[in-house]
Design an enzyme around this catalytic site. Structure first.
Site, PDB file in Angstrom:
ATOM      1  N   ARG A 130       0.825  -1.208   0.000  1.00  0.00           N
ATOM      2  CA  ARG A 130       0.000   0.000   0.000  1.00  0.00           C
ATOM      3  C   ARG A 130       0.858   1.257   0.000  1.00  0.00           C
ATOM      4  NH1 ARG A 130      -4.207  -0.911   3.900  1.00  0.00           N
ATOM      5  NH2 ARG A 130      -5.214  -1.706   2.023  1.00  0.00           N
ATOM      6  N   TYR A 131       1.809   1.306   0.887  1.00  0.00           N
ATOM      7  CA  TYR A 131       2.687   2.466   0.996  1.00  0.00           C
ATOM      8  C   TYR A 131       3.908   2.276   0.101  1.00  0.00           C
ATOM      9  CZ  TYR A 131      -0.165   3.377   5.142  1.00  0.00           C
ATOM     10  OH  TYR A 131      -1.212   3.595   5.991  1.00  0.00           O
ATOM     11  N   ARG A 134       7.132   0.139   1.856  1.00  0.00           N
ATOM     12  CA  ARG A 134       6.951  -0.950   2.812  1.00  0.00           C
ATOM     13  C   ARG A 134       5.787  -1.847   2.411  1.00  0.00           C
ATOM     14  NH1 ARG A 134       5.761   4.012   4.251  1.00  0.00           N
ATOM     15  NH2 ARG A 134       3.944   4.585   5.502  1.00  0.00           N
ATOM     16  N   CYS A 143      -3.991 -17.289  15.178  1.00  0.00           N
ATOM     17  CA  CYS A 143      -3.738 -16.380  16.297  1.00  0.00           C
ATOM     18  C   CYS A 143      -3.795 -17.165  17.596  1.00  0.00           C
ATOM     19  CB  CYS A 143      -4.787 -15.273  16.334  1.00  0.00           C
ATOM     20  SG  CYS A 143      -4.698 -14.106  14.961  1.00  0.00           S
ATOM     21  N   CYS A 147      -9.608 -12.368  18.658  1.00  0.00           N
ATOM     22  CA  CYS A 147     -10.138 -11.127  19.225  1.00  0.00           C
ATOM     23  C   CYS A 147     -11.464 -10.793  18.541  1.00  0.00           C
ATOM     24  CB  CYS A 147      -9.143  -9.982  19.030  1.00  0.00           C
ATOM     25  SG  CYS A 147      -7.532 -10.274  19.799  1.00  0.00           S
ATOM     26  N   CYS A 150     -11.422  -8.049  15.723  1.00  0.00           N
ATOM     27  CA  CYS A 150     -10.405  -8.191  14.675  1.00  0.00           C
ATOM     28  C   CYS A 150     -10.885  -7.641  13.333  1.00  0.00           C
ATOM     29  CB  CYS A 150     -10.026  -9.661  14.518  1.00  0.00           C
ATOM     30  SG  CYS A 150      -8.753  -9.945  13.264  1.00  0.00           S
ATOM     31  N   ARG A 152      -9.604  -8.461  10.566  1.00  0.00           N
ATOM     32  CA  ARG A 152      -9.489  -9.541   9.572  1.00  0.00           C
ATOM     33  C   ARG A 152     -10.365 -10.731   9.961  1.00  0.00           C
ATOM     34  NH1 ARG A 152      -3.225  -8.835   9.720  1.00  0.00           N
ATOM     35  NH2 ARG A 152      -2.977  -7.007   8.393  1.00  0.00           N
ATOM     36  N   ASP A 311     -12.352  -0.226  12.945  1.00  0.00           N
ATOM     37  CA  ASP A 311     -12.596  -0.322  11.508  1.00  0.00           C
ATOM     38  C   ASP A 311     -14.054  -0.656  11.189  1.00  0.00           C
ATOM     39  OD1 ASP A 311      -9.981   0.245  10.722  1.00  0.00           O
ATOM     40  OD2 ASP A 311      -9.355  -1.850  10.925  1.00  0.00           O
ATOM     41  N   ASP A 348      -7.852   4.144   9.948  1.00  0.00           N
ATOM     42  CA  ASP A 348      -7.311   3.407   8.804  1.00  0.00           C
ATOM     43  C   ASP A 348      -8.376   3.490   7.719  1.00  0.00           C
ATOM     44  OD1 ASP A 348      -5.464   1.960   7.406  1.00  0.00           O
ATOM     45  OD2 ASP A 348      -5.199   0.443   8.963  1.00  0.00           O
ATOM     46  N   LYS A 355      -3.429   4.958   6.957  1.00  0.00           N
ATOM     47  CA  LYS A 355      -3.705   5.549   8.268  1.00  0.00           C
ATOM     48  C   LYS A 355      -3.732   7.073   8.180  1.00  0.00           C
ATOM     49  CE  LYS A 355      -1.337   1.600  10.291  1.00  0.00           C
ATOM     50  NZ  LYS A 355      -1.030   1.025   8.944  1.00  0.00           N
TER      51      LYS A 355
END
Length: 447
Positions: A130-131, A134, A143, A147, A150, A152, A311, A348, A355
């Site tokens: 995306r950036y 990086r 995981c 959570c 989450c 995702r 999100d 985000d 972000k």
């Protein structure tokens, strides 16, 4: 508060545990501190959850929880479950982050399956680019705990713990052939759920790529499975400096003797630590709670990095707060505690925009020779602009510039994009057209 002794003794008698299962495990017993034992005894069904917490769900509550688990599975380590205050579990911050809620079944019309467009910005399996400099590298599918907030959630519960070798090879090839990538963020799932050997292999291969300057790991195991931070794991990580690790504490109650010991091991190994919290309704949407959280982080040598607005992922509506609540929290921190303890509050951006900081405004107004500022107390002041500033007009001809430039000028003469291009001296852009963004072009090239 439930103790680990109670949780382990109760789990031993739960019907879902095999008859040949473990003996009662005491808090100081090695089994309780064995991260593989913790993972192997994760609570994944409602009956075990009820018995370990001493709860009696009503028929409707059980049905709602079953419906939720059918869409978003449950998995909680015994350690993290032991932190729940069973006197008032429904309002407990650990319970709300770990235990399925019928609120997750509410899908608003603006919720998104892939809220950050990670899949759209994926040029090959496992990579999100995306950036400019990086990439996100998803090296694990599992995981330590699922959570409930989450972003995702669409990927939760995948069977394979590690990606296929073919996928990894393609991802490494992408990084190797894109010399602009200087920063690789390892995520998943949770990278530290891989075996020591698997993680060592991936880190070694990344370190062989000349243009990869830093490696970052995003992991929640210091919070939900601190026993995973073993001496052997730390010895592997420290071989690949510069390596950074960002973790994910959301509430002060997550700081225990065990989690603090895990953080100390990482910090003592010279690994810079950051924290990315998510603003969650009913968990940490309180200035006092957030102030205590950032103080605990700094005490444990962890830099509060980001505070995320929740999100727009499906099933998270009950966790979201107004953006104004986040601004209120940041106002309660800036000036009221050390700047080191103040995270950047960000959204985000839906659609993959990255972000976006949404911090309070401290620049009130300005003219050609002054700026008007306000401080955290509400005091207004002015800052005098210089009378004789002689700016340098940049034409990208670094050899003739009177500033002393670095030797590697190749990295400095790449054309600007976005707002940077509008402000630059050498670009003639007067508008921004999203269709010509590098990020969009990468998507089109991959089609």
């Amino acid at each position: 508060m439930k103790t680990s002794e109670f949780i382990c003794k109760t789990m031993t008698n739960v019907e879902t545990i095999p008859a040949s299962g473990p003996e009662p495990v005491q808090q100081n017993n090695a089994k309780w501190k064995d991260w593989k034992w913790q993972v192997g005894h994760s609570i994944t069904d409602i009956t075990t959850l009820e018995q370990t917490l001493g709860m009696n769900l009503s028929k409707s509550e059980r049905e709602d929880m079953i419906k939720t688990c059918d869409i978003f599975p449950m998995s909680i380590t015994p350690y993290y479950l032991s932190l729940i205050n069973t006197d008032d579990p429904l309002h407990d911050p650990i319970f709300r982050q770990a235990v399925p809620s019928p609120g997750e079944l509410i899908i608003e019309n603006y919720d998104l399956h892939d809220p950050l467009s990670e899949d759209a910005d994926s040029p090959c399996p496992l990579i999100t680019h995306r950036y400019p400099d990086r990439v996100l590298f998803l090296i694990s599918n599992t995981c330590a705990m699922y959570c409930r907030h989450c972003t995702r959630k669409r990927k939760v519960g995948q069977v394979l713990s590690a990606p296929l070798k073919e996928e990894l090879d393609e991802a490494f090839s992408y990084i190797e052939t894109h010399s602009e990538i200087r920063d690789v963020l390892l995520s998943g799932g949770d990278p530290l759920m891989l075996s020591d050997k698997e993680l060592d292999t991936i880190l070694r291969r990344l370190r062989k790529i000349p243009h990869v300057e830093i490696i970052r790991i995003g992991s929640r195991v210091p919070v939900v499975l601190p026993f995973r931070i073993t001496d052997n794991l730390v010895s592997i990580l420290k071989k690949y400096h510069p390596l950074w690790l960002n973790t994910h504490f959301n509430h002060p109650h997550e700081f225990t003797t065990e989690s603090c010991e895990a953080l100390a091991k990482l910090a003592d190994a010279g690994i810079p630590l950051g924290n990315q919290s998510v603003l969650l309704a009913g968990v940490n949407d309180c200035p006092e709670i957030m102030r205590k959280l950032v103080h605990e982080l700094v005490k444990n040598r962890v830099r509060p990095y980001y505070l995320f607005q929740c999100d727009l992922a499906e099933g998270l509506a009950h966790f979201r707060t107004p953006v104004g609540k986040g601004i209120e929290i940041i106002e309660s921190l800036i000036g009221h505690t050390s700047g080191l303890a103040v995270p950047t509050y960000v959204i985000d951006a839906p659609g993959g925009g990255g972000k976006i900081p949404v911090m309070p405004y401290y620049l009130v107004s300005w003219s050609s020779n002054k700026v008007v500022l306000r401080n955290y107390e509400g005091m207004f002041t002015t800052y005098q602009e210089p009378d004789n500033y002689q700016g340098i007009t940049c034409d990208l001809n670094c050899e003739k510039c009177r500033l002393q430039h670095i030797e590697d000028q190749e990295t400095m003469v790449k054309r600007a994009q976005g707002i940077e291009a509008l402000l630059s001296d050498y670009e003639n852009s007067i508008t921004i057209l999203p269709a010509v963004l590098n990020r969009i072009a990468r998507r089109q090239d991959g089609e």
